[in-house]
Write a protein that holds these residues in place. Structure first.
Motif, PDB file in Angstrom:
ATOM      1  N   TYR A 127      80.036-127.620  97.944  1.00  0.00           N
ATOM      2  CA  TYR A 127      79.199-128.813  97.967  1.00  0.00           C
ATOM      3  C   TYR A 127      79.931-130.035  98.516  1.00  0.00           C
ATOM      4  O   TYR A 127      79.302-130.985  98.993  1.00  0.00           O
ATOM      5  CB  TYR A 127      78.674-129.107  96.559  1.00  0.00           C
ATOM      6  CG  TYR A 127      79.755-129.440  95.554  1.00  0.00           C
ATOM      7  CD1 TYR A 127      80.152-130.751  95.322  1.00  0.00           C
ATOM      8  CD2 TYR A 127      80.387-128.425  94.828  1.00  0.00           C
ATOM      9  CE1 TYR A 127      81.127-131.066  94.393  1.00  0.00           C
ATOM     10  CE2 TYR A 127      81.382-128.717  93.911  1.00  0.00           C
ATOM     11  CZ  TYR A 127      81.748-130.036  93.697  1.00  0.00           C
ATOM     12  OH  TYR A 127      82.732-130.331  92.789  1.00  0.00           O
ATOM     13  N   GLU A 128      81.273-130.029  98.452  1.00  0.00           N
ATOM     14  CA  GLU A 128      82.032-131.181  98.951  1.00  0.00           C
ATOM     15  C   GLU A 128      81.810-131.400 100.442  1.00  0.00           C
ATOM     16  O   GLU A 128      82.009-132.516 100.953  1.00  0.00           O
ATOM     17  CB  GLU A 128      83.528-130.979  98.696  1.00  0.00           C
ATOM     18  CG  GLU A 128      83.887-130.694  97.237  1.00  0.00           C
ATOM     19  CD  GLU A 128      83.920-129.206  96.944  1.00  0.00           C
ATOM     20  OE1 GLU A 128      83.389-128.425  97.770  1.00  0.00           O
ATOM     21  OE2 GLU A 128      84.460-128.822  95.891  1.00  0.00           O
ATOM     22  N   GLN A 129      81.419-130.357 101.162  1.00  0.00           N
ATOM     23  CA  GLN A 129      81.279-130.442 102.615  1.00  0.00           C
ATOM     24  C   GLN A 129      79.897-130.937 103.048  1.00  0.00           C
ATOM     25  O   GLN A 129      79.667-131.133 104.242  1.00  0.00           O
ATOM     26  CB  GLN A 129      81.539-129.062 103.242  1.00  0.00           C
ATOM     27  CG  GLN A 129      82.897-128.476 102.909  1.00  0.00           C
ATOM     28  CD  GLN A 129      83.046-127.058 103.423  1.00  0.00           C
ATOM     29  OE1 GLN A 129      82.298-126.631 104.322  1.00  0.00           O
ATOM     30  NE2 GLN A 129      83.996-126.318 102.872  1.00  0.00           N
ATOM     31  N   TYR A 130      78.985-131.107 102.100  1.00  0.00           N
ATOM     32  CA  TYR A 130      77.601-131.405 102.473  1.00  0.00           C
ATOM     33  C   TYR A 130      77.108-132.655 101.749  1.00  0.00           C
ATOM     34  O   TYR A 130      77.661-133.062 100.726  1.00  0.00           O
ATOM     35  CB  TYR A 130      76.701-130.221 102.134  1.00  0.00           C
ATOM     36  CG  TYR A 130      77.146-128.935 102.780  1.00  0.00           C
ATOM     37  CD1 TYR A 130      76.898-128.697 104.121  1.00  0.00           C
ATOM     38  CD2 TYR A 130      77.826-127.968 102.043  1.00  0.00           C
ATOM     39  CE1 TYR A 130      77.311-127.522 104.720  1.00  0.00           C
ATOM     40  CE2 TYR A 130      78.239-126.795 102.634  1.00  0.00           C
ATOM     41  CZ  TYR A 130      77.983-126.570 103.977  1.00  0.00           C
ATOM     42  OH  TYR A 130      78.393-125.409 104.567  1.00  0.00           O
TER      43      TYR A 130
ATOM     44  N   SER B 173      80.323-131.433  86.326  1.00  0.00           N
ATOM     45  CA  SER B 173      80.877-132.458  87.231  1.00  0.00           C
ATOM     46  C   SER B 173      80.398-132.226  88.659  1.00  0.00           C
ATOM     47  O   SER B 173      80.131-133.189  89.394  1.00  0.00           O
ATOM     48  CB  SER B 173      82.402-132.444  87.178  1.00  0.00           C
ATOM     49  OG  SER B 173      82.920-131.179  87.556  1.00  0.00           O
ATOM     50  N   ALA B 174      80.280-130.959  89.076  1.00  0.00           N
ATOM     51  CA  ALA B 174      79.769-130.665  90.418  1.00  0.00           C
ATOM     52  C   ALA B 174      78.322-131.113  90.553  1.00  0.00           C
ATOM     53  O   ALA B 174      77.914-131.620  91.609  1.00  0.00           O
ATOM     54  CB  ALA B 174      79.897-129.174  90.707  1.00  0.00           C
ATOM     55  N   ALA B 175      77.537-130.940  89.495  1.00  0.00           N
ATOM     56  CA  ALA B 175      76.139-131.382  89.529  1.00  0.00           C
ATOM     57  C   ALA B 175      76.045-132.888  89.710  1.00  0.00           C
ATOM     58  O   ALA B 175      75.220-133.383  90.485  1.00  0.00           O
ATOM     59  CB  ALA B 175      75.427-130.951  88.245  1.00  0.00           C
ATOM     60  N   VAL B 176      76.907-133.638  89.003  1.00  0.00           N
ATOM     61  CA  VAL B 176      76.907-135.100  89.133  1.00  0.00           C
ATOM     62  C   VAL B 176      77.296-135.505  90.556  1.00  0.00           C
ATOM     63  O   VAL B 176      76.678-136.387  91.171  1.00  0.00           O
ATOM     64  CB  VAL B 176      77.873-135.724  88.109  1.00  0.00           C
ATOM     65  CG1 VAL B 176      78.014-137.225  88.347  1.00  0.00           C
ATOM     66  CG2 VAL B 176      77.389-135.450  86.688  1.00  0.00           C
ATOM     67  N   ALA B 177      78.309-134.823  91.116  1.00  0.00           N
ATOM     68  CA  ALA B 177      78.745-135.135  92.478  1.00  0.00           C
ATOM     69  C   ALA B 177      77.653-134.816  93.494  1.00  0.00           C
ATOM     70  O   ALA B 177      77.411-135.588  94.432  1.00  0.00           O
ATOM     71  CB  ALA B 177      80.017-134.345  92.809  1.00  0.00           C
ATOM     72  N   MET B 178      76.968-133.680  93.314  1.00  0.00           N
ATOM     73  CA  MET B 178      75.898-133.306  94.238  1.00  0.00           C
ATOM     74  C   MET B 178      74.719-134.269  94.134  1.00  0.00           C
ATOM     75  O   MET B 178      74.093-134.604  95.142  1.00  0.00           O
ATOM     76  CB  MET B 178      75.448-131.872  93.971  1.00  0.00           C
ATOM     77  CG  MET B 178      76.479-130.819  94.333  1.00  0.00           C
ATOM     78  SD  MET B 178      75.894-129.139  94.036  1.00  0.00           S
ATOM     79  CE  MET B 178      74.683-128.968  95.356  1.00  0.00           C
ATOM     80  N   PHE B 179      74.433-134.713  92.927  1.00  0.00           N
ATOM     81  CA  PHE B 179      73.351-135.677  92.756  1.00  0.00           C
ATOM     82  C   PHE B 179      73.673-136.969  93.509  1.00  0.00           C
ATOM     83  O   PHE B 179      72.807-137.552  94.171  1.00  0.00           O
ATOM     84  CB  PHE B 179      73.124-135.960  91.272  1.00  0.00           C
ATOM     85  CG  PHE B 179      72.029-136.954  91.008  1.00  0.00           C
ATOM     86  CD1 PHE B 179      70.703-136.578  91.092  1.00  0.00           C
ATOM     87  CD2 PHE B 179      72.335-138.275  90.689  1.00  0.00           C
ATOM     88  CE1 PHE B 179      69.689-137.496  90.859  1.00  0.00           C
ATOM     89  CE2 PHE B 179      71.326-139.201  90.450  1.00  0.00           C
ATOM     90  CZ  PHE B 179      69.999-138.808  90.539  1.00  0.00           C
ATOM     91  N   GLY B 180      74.922-137.424  93.425  1.00  0.00           N
ATOM     92  CA  GLY B 180      75.318-138.603  94.170  1.00  0.00           C
ATOM     93  C   GLY B 180      75.248-138.396  95.671  1.00  0.00           C
ATOM     94  O   GLY B 180      74.844-139.294  96.430  1.00  0.00           O
ATOM     95  N   SER B 181      75.586-137.174  96.111  1.00  0.00           N
ATOM     96  CA  SER B 181      75.556-136.868  97.544  1.00  0.00           C
ATOM     97  C   SER B 181      74.143-136.839  98.098  1.00  0.00           C
ATOM     98  O   SER B 181      73.953-136.949  99.309  1.00  0.00           O
ATOM     99  CB  SER B 181      76.236-135.520  97.792  1.00  0.00           C
ATOM    100  OG  SER B 181      77.598-135.562  97.427  1.00  0.00           O
ATOM    101  N   LEU B 182      73.152-136.662  97.239  1.00  0.00           N
ATOM    102  CA  LEU B 182      71.765-136.669  97.716  1.00  0.00           C
ATOM    103  C   LEU B 182      71.413-137.972  98.414  1.00  0.00           C
ATOM    104  O   LEU B 182      70.575-137.993  99.324  1.00  0.00           O
ATOM    105  CB  LEU B 182      70.811-136.460  96.530  1.00  0.00           C
ATOM    106  CG  LEU B 182      70.599-135.045  96.023  1.00  0.00           C
ATOM    107  CD1 LEU B 182      69.811-135.069  94.725  1.00  0.00           C
ATOM    108  CD2 LEU B 182      69.880-134.189  97.056  1.00  0.00           C
ATOM    109  N   PHE B 183      72.056-139.055  97.998  1.00  0.00           N
ATOM    110  CA  PHE B 183      71.707-140.371  98.506  1.00  0.00           C
ATOM    111  C   PHE B 183      72.668-140.837  99.609  1.00  0.00           C
ATOM    112  O   PHE B 183      72.672-141.996  99.989  1.00  0.00           O
ATOM    113  CB  PHE B 183      71.702-141.389  97.364  1.00  0.00           C
ATOM    114  CG  PHE B 183      70.790-141.000  96.247  1.00  0.00           C
ATOM    115  CD1 PHE B 183      69.432-141.224  96.337  1.00  0.00           C
ATOM    116  CD2 PHE B 183      71.287-140.363  95.117  1.00  0.00           C
ATOM    117  CE1 PHE B 183      68.580-140.851  95.300  1.00  0.00           C
ATOM    118  CE2 PHE B 183      70.442-139.986  94.080  1.00  0.00           C
ATOM    119  CZ  PHE B 183      69.087-140.230  94.177  1.00  0.00           C
TER     120      PHE B 183
END
Length: 529
Positions: free
Chosen positions: A243-246, A430-440
């Protein structure tokens, strides 16, 4: 033994059906028992001892409760009046003790198998945090197949005997079949004894319409699983595992793909196992009812994984909300709070335990607990704020039953469910929180040029198949919501048209199924729970 393999569909299921058809009616249930035990041994080997241990525990507990109920009945009829209340309290205490021992054994075993490693990991983290130089051994437990499902089914049976809903089964082999019936052992649905057991034991003769209907349902389930769900897995795994790449659109696309994957796979599995059971004249409880047409999160969970929700309602929510402590809470709330809050507070308090149990049941990780509490917060806020919502709708002069408002509610629920799916599938909390932030975020690779579609195993053609599959699911769902049974509609067509549709469906599964070169066989997701 995977439900989508030729070894299951042709050899095992076909062979079992042939034997079941040939033996006398009184012995048909024995064929189902033998097949179920064979299925479990082939799938899990020696781990069958856990299934048999659970079976023995509920068999003995239910018989014990039956004997205590018989004594209780005699006391009511023949004991002296002055001794009657004392004896009744003593027997009730014994019944509760039996039930408590049964719950401790089965839920203790389930929690130990699923949560021992999680417990050790978090205790070691705590030791390190406070500076203690000590670690518990990290032992990864091997989960017995279907333990999360058959444990709930087993406990439900004993609780119903305790409540006097039906007498205990005195044949150990029959109670073993009830718990191990092969179509439902992997992912459910979670059966109720009074609904399932009579169908298993009575035996059914061959019926052509039931036979063809069962094959249609199995084929529909295969389409969902191998054409849609397994194809979506490549995209989902690529994004969620890295998920870090997207970011932005790619994260949103992966979340939508996972929602489609999980629904197509889980409901597809239910179609396959329901069709398998129907071959033998056994109707399993429905587990899905077009959940994405729901207008609220509460309605969504009445349509999604129905048997789990019903189990939590009947064996967690109702016993808690009707208990004496919650009765006192309700009484106090009526004295000190508004009418709406007083009516809502006891239910909201009981729902906490329901949704916490839902999260714990799904797996040994903080993200699953957060997943359950996520829905709890949404539902609790919805209940608390209902007067405000009603007032706002009135001020805006909206009609709740208008098509536009219903569509808004469905889209709102769909959005909330997808956010829950992000939490459910993410590698960690923690990955879910990071992915949620990446949505925006608009940063990250573009969709076509440098992104997911260039990931090995993901092709543009796969997206076209996924879109077509999703469209078919949507069309079928709309027809069913309007009361039109698609399989029944096809069955009423002339023979040539009917079989043309069947053969076309077979070819679609064979040609467009996500297997062979470039694909990996994907295990059923809920089989891991």
């Amino acid at each position: 033994m995977n439900y989508t393999t030729y070894s299951y569909l042709l050899l095992f299921l076909g062979g079992t059906f042939l034997l079941y058809t040939l033996v006398p009616q009184k012995q048909k249930w024995i064929i189902l028992l033998a097949a179920s035990l064979f299925f479990y041994v082939v799938s899990s080997g020696p781990l069958i001892v856990f299934l048999l241990g659970t079976t023995l525990s509920i068999y003995l507990s239910a018989l014990w409760l039956d004997k205590l109920a018989a004594v209780q009945s005699l006391v009511k009829k023949g004991a002296p009046k002055e001794d009657r209340d004392t004896l009744k309290r003593h027997i009730l205490w014994q019944k509760r003790a039996v039930l408590l021992l049964l719950l401790l054994f089965n839920f203790g075993l389930l929690l130990f198998m699923k949560y021992f490693g999680f417990f050790c990991h978090n205790v070691n983290w705590l030791f390190a945090f406070v500076g203690l130089d000590f670690e518990l051994p990290l032992v990864k437990m091997v989960l017995p197949l279907g333990i999360s499902f058959y444990t709930l089914q087993a406990v439900g049976y004993v609780v119903d005997v305790y409540r006097g809903k039906f007498p205990a089964e005195r044949n150990f082999a029959r109670i073993t079949l009830f718990l191990s019936f092969f179509p439902q052992i992997v992912e459910g649905p979670i059966g109720r004894y009074d609904e399932l057991a009579p169908q298993l034991y009575e035996g059914h003769t061959f019926d052509y319409e039931r036979f063809t209907g069962s094959l249609q349902l199995i084929l529909w389930g295969l389409f969902k699983k191998v054409v849609i769900a397994d194809r979506a897995n490549a995209l989902v795994s690529a994004v969620f595992d890295h998920y870090e790449q997207y970011a932005g659109l790619l994260i949103a696309l992966a979340v939508l793909a996972y929602t489609l994957q999980l629904y197509a796979e889980f409901s597809g599995c239910m179609d396959i196992v329901t069709g398998s059971a129907r071959l033998f004249g056994v109707g399993l409880s429905p587990n899905f009812r077009r959940p994405f047409f729901s207008r609220s999160v509460t309605e969504f969970w009445r349509r999604w994984h129905i048997t789990l929700g019903a189990w939590l309602r009947d064996y967690v929510f109702y016993p808690l909300s009707l208990s004496k402590p919650f009765g006192r809470l309700s009484k106090a709330a009526r004295k000190h709070l508004s009418k709406h809050l007083a009516a809502s507070l006891p239910a909201i308090a009981a729902l906490f335990f329901v949704w916490f149990a839902n999260g714990v049941w799904h797996g040994a990780a903080w993200k699953y607990i957060a997943y359950g509490l996520y829905y709890y917060v949404i539902i609790a806020l919805g209940m608390l704020c209902e007067p405000l919502f009603a007032k706002g709708i009135g001020l805006l002069h909206l009609r709740r039953e208008s098509a536009g408002y219903r569509l808004f509610q469905m889209l709102r629920t769909f959005l909330l469910v997808n956010l829950g799916m992000l939490l459910f599938r993410a590698k960690s909390l923690s990955a879910a929180v990071a992915m949620f932030g990446s949505l925006f975020s608009s940063a990250g690779p573009s969709l076509i040029q440098n992104g997911v579609l260039n990931t090995p195993g993901i092709r543009l053609a796969d997206f076209y198949v996924l879109l077509a599959g999703a469209a078919i699911l949507l069309i079928v769902g709309i027809l069913q919501e309007r009361g039109i049974g698609v399989r029944a509609l096809i069955a009423r067509q002339p023979l040539v048209i009917r079989w043309a549709v069947y053969l076309a469906a077979v070819f679609v599964v064979v040609i467009f199924g996500a297997y062979g070169m470039g694909y990996q066989r994907v295990a059923f997701i809920y089989a891991g729970f």
